[in-house]
Design an enzyme around this catalytic site. Structure first.
Site, PDB file in Angstrom:
ATOM      1  N   GLU A 184       0.847  -1.193   0.000  1.00  0.00           N
ATOM      2  CA  GLU A 184       0.000   0.000   0.000  1.00  0.00           C
ATOM      3  C   GLU A 184       0.881   1.241   0.000  1.00  0.00           C
ATOM      4  OE1 GLU A 184      -4.135   1.451   1.864  1.00  0.00           O
ATOM      5  OE2 GLU A 184      -2.718   0.711   3.357  1.00  0.00           O
ATOM      6  N   GLY A 214       1.120   4.927   0.603  1.00  0.00           N
ATOM      7  CA  GLY A 214       0.374   5.912   1.383  1.00  0.00           C
ATOM      8  C   GLY A 214      -0.197   5.275   2.635  1.00  0.00           C
ATOM      9  N   SER A 268      -5.776   1.814   7.554  1.00  0.00           N
ATOM     10  CA  SER A 268      -6.077   0.899   6.449  1.00  0.00           C
ATOM     11  C   SER A 268      -5.243  -0.374   6.547  1.00  0.00           C
ATOM     12  CB  SER A 268      -5.861   1.586   5.097  1.00  0.00           C
ATOM     13  OG  SER A 268      -4.521   2.013   4.964  1.00  0.00           O
ATOM     14  N   ASP A 318       5.517   5.262   2.748  1.00  0.00           N
ATOM     15  CA  ASP A 318       5.125   6.639   3.030  1.00  0.00           C
ATOM     16  C   ASP A 318       6.372   7.507   3.100  1.00  0.00           C
ATOM     17  OD1 ASP A 318       2.168   7.667   4.274  1.00  0.00           O
ATOM     18  OD2 ASP A 318       3.859   9.042   4.547  1.00  0.00           O
ATOM     19  N   GLN A 370       7.587   7.851  -3.518  1.00  0.00           N
ATOM     20  CA  GLN A 370       7.082   6.964  -4.564  1.00  0.00           C
ATOM     21  C   GLN A 370       7.442   7.446  -5.962  1.00  0.00           C
ATOM     22  OE1 GLN A 370       2.523   8.091  -4.043  1.00  0.00           O
ATOM     23  NE2 GLN A 370       2.786   6.902  -5.924  1.00  0.00           N
ATOM     24  N   ASP A 428      -2.444   4.770  -2.981  1.00  0.00           N
ATOM     25  CA  ASP A 428      -3.215   5.809  -2.295  1.00  0.00           C
ATOM     26  C   ASP A 428      -2.223   6.813  -1.724  1.00  0.00           C
ATOM     27  OD1 ASP A 428      -5.332   7.194  -1.166  1.00  0.00           O
ATOM     28  OD2 ASP A 428      -5.479   5.901   0.593  1.00  0.00           O
ATOM     29  N   HIS A 488      -1.049  10.962  -5.033  1.00  0.00           N
ATOM     30  CA  HIS A 488      -2.156  11.301  -5.945  1.00  0.00           C
ATOM     31  C   HIS A 488      -1.709  12.190  -7.103  1.00  0.00           C
ATOM     32  CE1 HIS A 488      -4.683  10.695  -2.098  1.00  0.00           C
ATOM     33  NE2 HIS A 488      -4.586   9.553  -2.759  1.00  0.00           N
ATOM     34  N   GLU A 493      -6.250   4.559  -6.854  1.00  0.00           N
ATOM     35  CA  GLU A 493      -7.490   5.206  -6.422  1.00  0.00           C
ATOM     36  C   GLU A 493      -7.303   6.716  -6.286  1.00  0.00           C
ATOM     37  OE1 GLU A 493      -7.576   4.449  -1.687  1.00  0.00           O
ATOM     38  OE2 GLU A 493      -7.819   2.638  -2.912  1.00  0.00           O
ATOM     39  N   ASP A 494      -8.421   7.388  -6.040  1.00  0.00           N
ATOM     40  CA  ASP A 494      -8.468   8.849  -5.927  1.00  0.00           C
ATOM     41  C   ASP A 494      -8.025   9.518  -7.227  1.00  0.00           C
ATOM     42  OD1 ASP A 494      -9.352   8.469  -3.370  1.00  0.00           O
ATOM     43  OD2 ASP A 494      -7.445   8.937  -2.405  1.00  0.00           O
TER      44      ASP A 494
END
Length: 281
Positions: free
Chosen positions: A48, A50, A56, A74, A94, A116, A119, A144-145
């Protein structure tokens, strides 16, 4: 009598969650259920991008079940507080290809990759190009987003080159490239490995798999003397012609008559109106 317990849905787990903060768009939950539900109980490796408040990561562990491994990425050093058993945290950008490659080499291959993170459009595209081959053979990548792909402040805009949405559009051609009859349009690495593209409001789901040129099969017997405007012998493969011949043997006709006597009687009546005979003799 033992009552089998039904696993709660991801939405039910979310609604009952009292751990670390999780912030999700409401219509994402059916998307997760549809495309990630098959990993429940399979001990998936989940990357994941983020981490935010860490909620989450907790949710994925509860939903997917025992043995799940999560790797959170992150830029915030404070996210290391979320490290735990089967829960890894990597601190980095990232947008840094070398960093992403190191994460993939240390923790991949991944069953699920969820973006996530920043963005930003350029980071979303970079993630696809850098980590696609680090997905498991039947892995899933979710970005996503993607509403930010339409926001100039995030490097987005309608039809703006370089956004993830614009990168996905050529994939529609790539997934169909096996069907090309033009030398200028040939299969790519995505043609060979991309088996599904699912586009939703603000979300794109890409499914990896072994994608080969399509094949066809036949069943049953022809009704007319041509199939697809070709004579039967030219249109039907030899193995199915042999199968049809076996279908026409008297014993096979008898079995059909015994299973569906009404259908056979009606067929006989159509051939000879007014006459009826015992077709099972």
């Amino acid at each position: 009598m033992r009552v089998r317990r039904t696993r709660p849905s991801l939405r039910e787990l979310f609604d009952a969650h009292e751990g670390r903060l999780v912030h999700k768009v409401d219509h994402y939950f059916p998307i997760y259920e549809r495309h990630l539900g098959r990993f429940v109980g399979r001990r998936p490796r989940v990357l994941e991008i983020g981490v935010a408040q860490g909620g989450s990561l907790e949710l994925w562990h509860r939903w997917f079940g025992r043995g799940t491994v999560t790797i959170g990425v992150d830029v915030e050093e404070r996210s290391t507080a979320f490290r735990g058993r089967r829960r890894h945290i990597e601190i980095g950008d990232q947008g840094d290809v070398a960093f992403l490659r190191r994460v993939a080499e240390e923790h991949g291959p991944f069953d699920i990759v969820l973006d996530d993170g920043s963005h930003r459009a350029e980071h979303q595209v970079l993630l696809l190009e850098t980590l696609w081959d680090d997905l498991a053979a039947d892995g899933v990548l979710i970005v996503e987003d993607l509403h930010t792909d339409y926001w100039p402040s995030y490097g987005g805009g309608h039809l703006r080159p370089g956004t993830f949405i614009e990168r996905v559009k050529p994939l529609l051609d790539d997934v169909n490239a096996h069907n090309s009859r033009e030398e200028s349009f040939r299969p790519t690495r995505f043609t060979e490995t991309l088996v599904g593209i699912h586009v939703y409001d603000s979300v794109v789901v890409l499914e990896r798999g072994d994608h080969r040129p399509y094949t066809t099969s036949m069943a049953g017997r022809p009704v007319f003397d041509t199939v697809n405007d070709l004579p039967i012998d030219d249109a039907i493969p030899a193995d199915h012609l042999a199968r049809i011949a076996r279908m026409n043997r008297p014993t096979r006709r008898l079995r059909r008559a015994l299973r569906h006597p009404g259908l056979v009687v009606r067929a006989v009546e159509r051939r000879a109106p007014g006459r009826r005979r015992d077709v099972t003799r």
